[in-house]
Design an enzyme around this catalytic site. Sequence first.
Site, short mmCIF file in Angstrom:
data_model
loop_
_atom_site.label_atom_id
_atom_site.label_comp_id
_atom_site.label_asym_id
_atom_site.label_seq_id
_atom_site.Cartn_x
_atom_site.Cartn_y
_atom_site.Cartn_z
CD GLU A 76 37.22 27.60 -22.99
OE1 GLU A 76 36.67 28.33 -22.15
OE2 GLU A 76 36.58 26.75 -23.65
CG ASP A 80 30.72 27.46 -17.77
OD1 ASP A 80 29.92 26.59 -17.36
OD2 ASP A 80 30.66 27.93 -18.92
CB CYS A 98 19.65 23.69 -18.30
SG CYS A 98 19.20 23.66 -16.57
CB CYS A 141 16.69 16.79 -14.05
SG CYS A 141 16.61 18.46 -13.37
CE1 TYR A 158 34.72 26.26 -18.28
CE2 TYR A 158 35.82 28.33 -18.82
CZ TYR A 158 35.05 27.24 -19.20
OH TYR A 158 34.62 27.11 -20.49
S1 SF4 Z 1 15.26 18.84 -16.91
FE1 SF4 Z 1 16.66 19.72 -15.37
S2 SF4 Z 1 18.62 19.89 -16.41
FE2 SF4 Z 1 17.06 19.67 -17.98
S3 SF4 Z 1 16.47 21.73 -18.59
FE3 SF4 Z 1 15.05 21.09 -16.98
S4 SF4 Z 1 15.98 21.84 -15.07
FE4 SF4 Z 1 17.59 21.88 -16.65
#
Ligand code: SF4
Length: 291
Positions: free
Chosen positions: A76, A178, A232, A248, A160
């Site tokens: 880490e 993080d 993401c 999401c 974290y």
């Molecule tokens: S669906 Fe949402 S969490 Fe998944 S990659 Fe797209 S923006 Fe990121």
Amino acid sequence: MKSSHKKKTKATIKEEETSLSEPSSCHFFNDLPEISAYRSHLLQWYDQNKRELPWRTVAMTEPDVNIRTYAVWVSEIMLQQTQVATVIDYYDKWMKRWPTVENLAAATLEEVNQMWAGLGYYSRGRRLHEGAKKVVSDLNGQMPRCTEGLLKLLPGVGRYTAGAIGSIALGQVTGAVDGNVIRVLCRVRAIGADSTGPVVTEALWKIANTIVDTERPGDFNQAMMELGARVCTPKSPLCSQCPIQTHCHAFRKVSIKQEQDSKRLQSKLASKLNTSVPEIENCCKFSKFIL
Ligand code: SF4
């Protein structure tokens, strides 16, 4: 697709921050079945897609909790400001030379600096060394056994890092927030307020502590980080490959907007041609957006 981010007024930011301090806010996870589905989608993806990394192998296979905690601590700290690909080699060499906290404590600072050469931010190596000496002299060679202890007793270990070591090496049920996790959570719960402010930071920790899997907290946290690093991503997130797409809010918002734009365009074309036109939704691709 262009960024939908608009400059927020102070009033809008305040409103969002107020909403984040309400436990029932739409920015939180309030539904247990949803939390459970989120965990399972994410962990399933992680099990199939995770990178094999030396510190992950140690965390999974090392039966000695003291060595396990030391090994995850080293990884880490090395990963704090350095890319995974660069760290692997340094980590392997370090663990070969100093496989236990006692071995590291017995090294000289010069040897530590030599080993660290090329990784940058030398204070990280120095703090690891200081920490190892402290564990040996003050704690009888025993690494702290809980997140609070890691945070309180080890130099260079912040909230974290303590959460990451605690969950990965010790199985403590705690989140680890993080930069990658901040981005994922802000998108998943459509939090647009400044994520560096204290209200939002606390809200993100609260969400992370709520959704962390109680059986596999270390894997869950690593899965969140891995998702942020590989799916993401800051620009052009790969939403079509995302295991938590159905949870999401940002994805939903963008999809709804695209649908509306598409319908608007369709009716414009229809009125222009004065005839019906074929469905065009299928032509639209959700390729990228930035909150
Ligand atoms: S669906 Fe949402 S969490 Fe998944 S990659 Fe797209 S923006 Fe990121």
